[in-house]
Scaffold this active site. Structure first.
Site, PDB file in Angstrom:
ATOM      1  N   ASN A  53       4.233  48.178   9.099  1.00  0.00           N
ATOM      2  CA  ASN A  53       3.690  47.300   8.064  1.00  0.00           C
ATOM      3  C   ASN A  53       4.549  47.486   6.813  1.00  0.00           C
ATOM      4  OD1 ASN A  53       2.269  45.850   6.222  1.00  0.00           O
ATOM      5  ND2 ASN A  53       0.364  47.036   6.377  1.00  0.00           N
TER       6      ASN A  53
ATOM      7  N   LYS B 161       4.365  45.871   4.146  1.00  0.00           N
ATOM      8  CA  LYS B 161       3.594  45.542   2.923  1.00  0.00           C
ATOM      9  C   LYS B 161       4.449  44.673   2.000  1.00  0.00           C
ATOM     10  CE  LYS B 161       0.777  49.573   3.753  1.00  0.00           C
ATOM     11  NZ  LYS B 161      -0.042  50.665   3.251  1.00  0.00           N
TER      12      LYS B 161
ATOM     13  N   HIS C  80      -6.708  44.271   6.730  1.00  0.00           N
ATOM     14  CA  HIS C  80      -6.112  45.512   6.222  1.00  0.00           C
ATOM     15  C   HIS C  80      -6.912  45.978   5.010  1.00  0.00           C
ATOM     16  CE1 HIS C  80      -3.329  48.332   4.394  1.00  0.00           C
ATOM     17  NE2 HIS C  80      -2.815  48.468   5.600  1.00  0.00           N
TER      18      HIS C  80
ATOM     19  N   GLU D  49      -6.073  47.079   2.250  1.00  0.00           N
ATOM     20  CA  GLU D  49      -5.599  46.576   0.948  1.00  0.00           C
ATOM     21  C   GLU D  49      -6.115  45.155   0.717  1.00  0.00           C
ATOM     22  OE1 GLU D  49      -1.509  47.603   1.639  1.00  0.00           O
ATOM     23  OE2 GLU D  49      -2.101  49.704   1.538  1.00  0.00           O
TER      24      GLU D  49
ATOM     25  N   GLU E 285      -7.666  52.735  10.388  1.00  0.00           N
ATOM     26  CA  GLU E 285      -6.922  53.289   9.253  1.00  0.00           C
ATOM     27  C   GLU E 285      -7.913  53.776   8.194  1.00  0.00           C
ATOM     28  OE1 GLU E 285      -2.682  51.486   8.955  1.00  0.00           O
ATOM     29  OE2 GLU E 285      -4.054  50.124   7.959  1.00  0.00           O
TER      30      GLU E 285
ATOM     31  N   GLY F 111      -1.125  55.993   2.585  1.00  0.00           N
ATOM     32  CA  GLY F 111      -0.188  56.208   1.481  1.00  0.00           C
ATOM     33  C   GLY F 111      -0.455  57.470   0.677  1.00  0.00           C
TER      34      GLY F 111
ATOM     35  N   SER G 138      -0.592  57.509   6.742  1.00  0.00           N
ATOM     36  CA  SER G 138       0.332  58.636   6.528  1.00  0.00           C
ATOM     37  C   SER G 138       0.973  59.154   7.810  1.00  0.00           C
ATOM     38  CB  SER G 138      -0.365  59.777   5.774  1.00  0.00           C
ATOM     39  OG  SER G 138      -0.725  59.346   4.471  1.00  0.00           O
TER      40      SER G 138
END
Ligand code: 13P
Length: 232
Positions: free
Chosen positions: A6, A8, A86, A88, A154, A160, A196
Protein backbone atom coordinates in the site's frame (compact mmCIF):
# COMPACT_ATOMS: atom_id res chain seq x y z
CA UNK A 1 1.73 -16.25 0.41
CA UNK A 2 0.25 -13.02 -0.88
CA UNK A 3 2.00 -9.70 -0.57
CA UNK A 4 0.09 -6.46 -0.99
CA UNK A 5 1.89 -3.12 -1.01
CA UNK A 6 0.00 0.00 0.00
CA UNK A 7 1.90 3.03 -1.27
CA UNK A 8 -0.67 5.38 0.34
CA UNK A 9 -0.15 9.01 -0.73
CA UNK A 10 3.43 8.56 -1.92
CA UNK A 11 5.42 8.68 -5.16
CA UNK A 12 5.33 10.64 -8.40
CA UNK A 13 4.71 8.91 -11.73
CA UNK A 14 8.46 8.92 -12.43
CA UNK A 15 9.17 7.36 -9.05
CA UNK A 16 6.67 4.61 -9.80
CA UNK A 17 8.36 3.85 -13.14
CA UNK A 18 11.77 3.77 -11.40
CA UNK A 19 10.38 1.52 -8.68
CA UNK A 20 9.14 -1.08 -11.14
CA UNK A 21 12.27 -0.89 -13.27
CA UNK A 22 14.02 -2.27 -10.22
CA UNK A 23 11.27 -4.51 -8.83
CA UNK A 24 10.56 -6.21 -12.18
CA UNK A 25 14.09 -7.62 -12.19
CA UNK A 26 13.34 -9.76 -9.16
CA UNK A 27 12.17 -13.24 -9.94
CA UNK A 28 9.10 -13.62 -7.77
CA UNK A 29 6.83 -16.63 -7.79
CA UNK A 30 4.44 -15.37 -5.15
CA UNK A 31 1.31 -13.27 -5.56
CA UNK A 32 2.18 -9.57 -5.30
CA UNK A 33 -0.19 -6.63 -5.80
CA UNK A 34 0.38 -2.87 -5.45
CA UNK A 35 -2.24 -0.41 -4.22
CA UNK A 36 -1.41 3.02 -5.64
CA UNK A 37 -3.29 6.31 -5.65
CA UNK A 38 -5.61 6.86 -8.64
CA UNK A 39 -3.25 9.33 -10.32
CA UNK A 40 -0.56 6.64 -10.52
CA UNK A 41 -2.64 3.70 -11.74
CA UNK A 42 -2.03 4.21 -15.44
CA UNK A 43 1.75 4.55 -15.09
CA UNK A 44 1.96 1.62 -12.70
CA UNK A 45 -0.10 -0.68 -14.94
CA UNK A 46 2.17 0.17 -17.87
CA UNK A 47 5.33 -0.46 -15.82
CA UNK A 48 4.75 -3.94 -14.43
CA UNK A 49 3.02 -7.26 -14.94
CA UNK A 50 2.15 -7.40 -11.23
CA UNK A 51 -1.49 -6.55 -10.56
CA UNK A 52 -2.22 -2.96 -9.60
CA UNK A 53 -5.02 -1.99 -7.26
CA UNK A 54 -6.65 1.26 -6.23
CA UNK A 55 -6.66 2.44 -2.62
CA UNK A 56 -10.27 3.60 -2.61
CA UNK A 57 -13.33 3.96 -4.82
CA UNK A 58 -16.39 6.16 -4.78
CA UNK A 59 -19.51 4.52 -3.41
CA UNK A 60 -21.41 5.71 -6.48
CA UNK A 61 -20.88 4.60 -10.06
CA UNK A 62 -21.00 8.03 -11.68
CA UNK A 63 -22.33 11.51 -11.13
CA UNK A 64 -21.82 14.77 -9.28
CA UNK A 65 -19.19 13.59 -6.79
CA UNK A 66 -16.31 16.04 -7.20
CA UNK A 67 -12.89 14.63 -6.44
CA UNK A 68 -13.91 10.97 -6.45
CA UNK A 69 -12.61 8.10 -8.60
CA UNK A 70 -15.14 5.57 -9.82
CA UNK A 71 -14.64 1.85 -9.92
CA UNK A 72 -15.17 1.85 -13.68
CA UNK A 73 -12.46 4.48 -14.13
CA UNK A 74 -10.07 2.42 -12.03
CA UNK A 75 -10.88 -0.77 -13.94
CA UNK A 76 -10.61 1.08 -17.24
CA UNK A 77 -7.03 2.00 -16.29
CA UNK A 78 -6.24 -1.64 -15.58
CA UNK A 79 -6.93 -2.03 -11.85
CA UNK A 80 -7.42 -5.61 -10.73
CA UNK A 81 -7.97 -5.05 -7.04
CA UNK A 82 -9.70 -2.54 -4.74
CA UNK A 83 -8.78 -1.67 -1.17
CA UNK A 84 -11.90 -0.81 0.83
CA UNK A 85 -12.27 0.34 4.43
CA UNK A 86 -8.63 1.12 5.18
CA UNK A 87 -8.39 2.57 8.69
CA UNK A 88 -7.09 5.86 7.27
CA UNK A 89 -10.31 6.10 5.25
CA UNK A 90 -12.39 5.15 8.30
CA UNK A 91 -10.69 7.47 10.77
CA UNK A 92 -9.24 10.40 8.81
CA UNK A 93 -12.02 10.62 6.23
CA UNK A 94 -14.79 9.47 8.57
CA UNK A 95 -15.99 6.64 6.35
CA UNK A 96 -18.80 4.83 8.11
CA UNK A 97 -19.56 1.12 8.13
CA UNK A 98 -22.59 1.92 5.94
CA UNK A 99 -20.49 3.75 3.33
CA UNK A 100 -17.92 0.93 3.29
CA UNK A 101 -20.77 -1.57 2.80
CA UNK A 102 -21.96 0.42 -0.23
CA UNK A 103 -18.46 0.37 -1.72
CA UNK A 104 -18.10 -3.37 -1.20
CA UNK A 105 -21.51 -4.02 -2.77
CA UNK A 106 -20.64 -1.84 -5.75
CA UNK A 107 -17.23 -3.46 -6.26
CA UNK A 108 -18.88 -6.89 -6.17
CA UNK A 109 -20.69 -6.00 -9.40
CA UNK A 110 -17.32 -5.99 -11.16
CA UNK A 111 -14.69 -8.62 -11.61
CA UNK A 112 -12.17 -7.14 -9.23
CA UNK A 113 -10.63 -8.51 -6.10
CA UNK A 114 -11.78 -6.73 -2.95
CA UNK A 115 -9.42 -6.34 -0.01
CA UNK A 116 -11.62 -5.33 2.92
CA UNK A 117 -9.68 -3.83 5.83
CA UNK A 118 -10.79 -4.25 9.42
CA UNK A 119 -9.04 -3.30 12.63
CA UNK A 120 -9.57 -1.90 16.11
CA UNK A 121 -8.12 1.34 17.48
CA UNK A 122 -6.13 1.46 20.70
CA UNK A 123 -9.23 2.69 22.54
CA UNK A 124 -11.26 -0.20 21.16
CA UNK A 125 -8.74 -2.87 22.14
CA UNK A 126 -10.80 -4.24 25.01
CA UNK A 127 -13.76 -4.79 22.69
CA UNK A 128 -11.73 -5.77 19.66
CA UNK A 129 -13.76 -8.87 18.80
CA UNK A 130 -17.03 -6.91 18.80
CA UNK A 131 -15.47 -4.17 16.66
CA UNK A 132 -14.12 -6.60 14.08
CA UNK A 133 -17.40 -8.51 13.95
CA UNK A 134 -19.31 -5.26 13.38
CA UNK A 135 -16.91 -4.14 10.63
CA UNK A 136 -17.12 -7.52 8.92
CA UNK A 137 -20.85 -8.11 9.08
CA UNK A 138 -21.80 -4.54 8.13
CA UNK A 139 -19.67 -4.84 4.98
CA UNK A 140 -20.66 -8.37 4.02
CA UNK A 141 -24.28 -8.84 5.15
CA UNK A 142 -25.91 -7.76 1.91
CA UNK A 143 -23.82 -9.80 -0.50
CA UNK A 144 -24.92 -12.90 -2.32
CA UNK A 145 -21.41 -14.23 -2.97
CA UNK A 146 -18.08 -13.94 -1.19
CA UNK A 147 -15.76 -14.88 -4.02
CA UNK A 148 -12.80 -12.63 -4.69
CA UNK A 149 -12.86 -11.06 -1.21
CA UNK A 150 -9.84 -10.95 1.05
CA UNK A 151 -9.86 -9.63 4.62
CA UNK A 152 -6.94 -7.53 5.84
CA UNK A 153 -6.66 -7.36 9.62
CA UNK A 154 -4.81 -4.16 10.46
CA UNK A 155 -4.95 -3.12 14.11
CA UNK A 156 -4.91 0.68 13.90
CA UNK A 157 -2.39 1.02 16.74
CA UNK A 158 0.11 -1.05 14.74
CA UNK A 159 -0.08 0.99 11.52
CA UNK A 160 2.99 3.13 10.91
CA UNK A 161 3.95 2.96 14.58
CA UNK A 162 6.65 0.30 14.55
CA UNK A 163 4.55 -1.63 17.08
CA UNK A 164 3.66 -4.98 15.55
CA UNK A 165 0.90 -7.17 16.96
CA UNK A 166 1.96 -10.38 18.73
CA UNK A 167 1.78 -13.61 16.73
CA UNK A 168 -0.67 -15.14 19.20
CA UNK A 169 -2.99 -12.13 18.97
CA UNK A 170 -2.93 -12.11 15.16
CA UNK A 171 -3.59 -15.84 15.08
CA UNK A 172 -6.45 -15.51 17.56
CA UNK A 173 -8.03 -12.70 15.52
CA UNK A 174 -7.61 -14.51 12.19
CA UNK A 175 -9.33 -17.57 13.65
CA UNK A 176 -12.06 -15.36 15.08
CA UNK A 177 -12.60 -13.66 11.68
CA UNK A 178 -12.98 -17.02 10.00
CA UNK A 179 -15.37 -18.23 12.71
CA UNK A 180 -17.57 -15.14 12.09
CA UNK A 181 -17.44 -15.78 8.34
CA UNK A 182 -18.31 -19.44 8.80
CA UNK A 183 -21.15 -18.75 11.18
CA UNK A 184 -22.71 -15.92 9.19
CA UNK A 185 -21.96 -16.80 5.57
CA UNK A 186 -20.80 -20.39 5.64
CA UNK A 187 -17.49 -19.37 4.08
CA UNK A 188 -13.89 -18.70 4.98
CA UNK A 189 -11.66 -16.13 3.26
CA UNK A 190 -7.93 -15.47 2.99
CA UNK A 191 -6.73 -13.15 5.77
CA UNK A 192 -3.82 -10.74 5.54
CA UNK A 193 -2.05 -9.05 8.42
CA UNK A 194 -0.98 -5.41 8.17
CA UNK A 195 0.68 -3.02 10.60
CA UNK A 196 4.41 -2.31 10.83
CA UNK A 197 5.42 -5.37 8.80
CA UNK A 198 9.15 -5.05 8.17
CA UNK A 199 12.16 -7.07 7.06
CA UNK A 200 13.06 -7.50 10.71
CA UNK A 201 9.77 -9.06 11.87
CA UNK A 202 8.27 -10.74 8.81
CA UNK A 203 10.03 -14.08 9.26
CA UNK A 204 8.41 -14.47 12.65
CA UNK A 205 5.04 -13.32 11.29
CA UNK A 206 5.23 -15.91 8.53
CA UNK A 207 5.01 -18.68 11.13
CA UNK A 208 1.33 -17.78 11.76
CA UNK A 209 -0.63 -20.48 9.94
CA UNK A 210 -3.99 -18.73 9.98
CA UNK A 211 -2.91 -15.84 7.73
CA UNK A 212 -2.33 -15.93 3.97
CA UNK A 213 -0.12 -12.90 3.53
CA UNK A 214 0.61 -9.28 4.36
CA UNK A 215 -0.48 -5.75 3.57
CA UNK A 216 2.62 -3.61 3.82
CA UNK A 217 2.74 0.19 3.98
CA UNK A 218 6.00 1.99 4.71
CA UNK A 219 8.26 -0.99 4.09
CA UNK A 220 6.88 -1.48 0.58
CA UNK A 221 8.06 1.90 -0.65
CA UNK A 222 11.59 0.75 -1.44
CA UNK A 223 11.75 -2.11 -3.95
CA UNK A 224 14.67 -3.86 -2.20
CA UNK A 225 12.99 -3.74 1.16
CA UNK A 226 9.68 -5.08 -0.15
CA UNK A 227 11.52 -7.83 -2.04
CA UNK A 228 13.35 -8.81 1.16
CA UNK A 229 10.00 -9.07 2.94
CA UNK A 230 8.74 -11.38 0.19
CA UNK A 231 11.73 -13.72 0.19
CA UNK A 232 12.38 -13.72 3.95
P1 13P B 1 2.63 0.23 7.75
O1 13P B 1 3.18 -1.03 7.15
O2 13P B 1 3.38 1.46 7.33
O3 13P B 1 2.44 0.11 9.23
O4 13P B 1 1.15 0.43 7.14
C1 13P B 1 0.28 -0.62 7.14
C2 13P B 1 -0.89 -0.27 6.32
O5 13P B 1 -1.65 0.62 6.65
C3 13P B 1 -1.07 -1.00 5.06
O6 13P B 1 -2.33 -0.76 4.53
Amino acid sequence: MRYYANFKLNKTSKEVVDYFEKFNQYNINQQVCFFVSPALIDGAVKSTEHPIGTQNIASQKWGAFTGETSIEQAIDLGCKSVLIGHSERRHIFNESDALIAEKVKLAKEYEVEIVLCVGETLLEREQKFDVIKRQLTSALDNLSSYSNIIIAYEPVWAIGTGVVAQNADIDEMANYINSVLKQNYNTTLPILYGGSVKTTNVKELKTINSISGFLVGGASLEPDEFYQIIIS
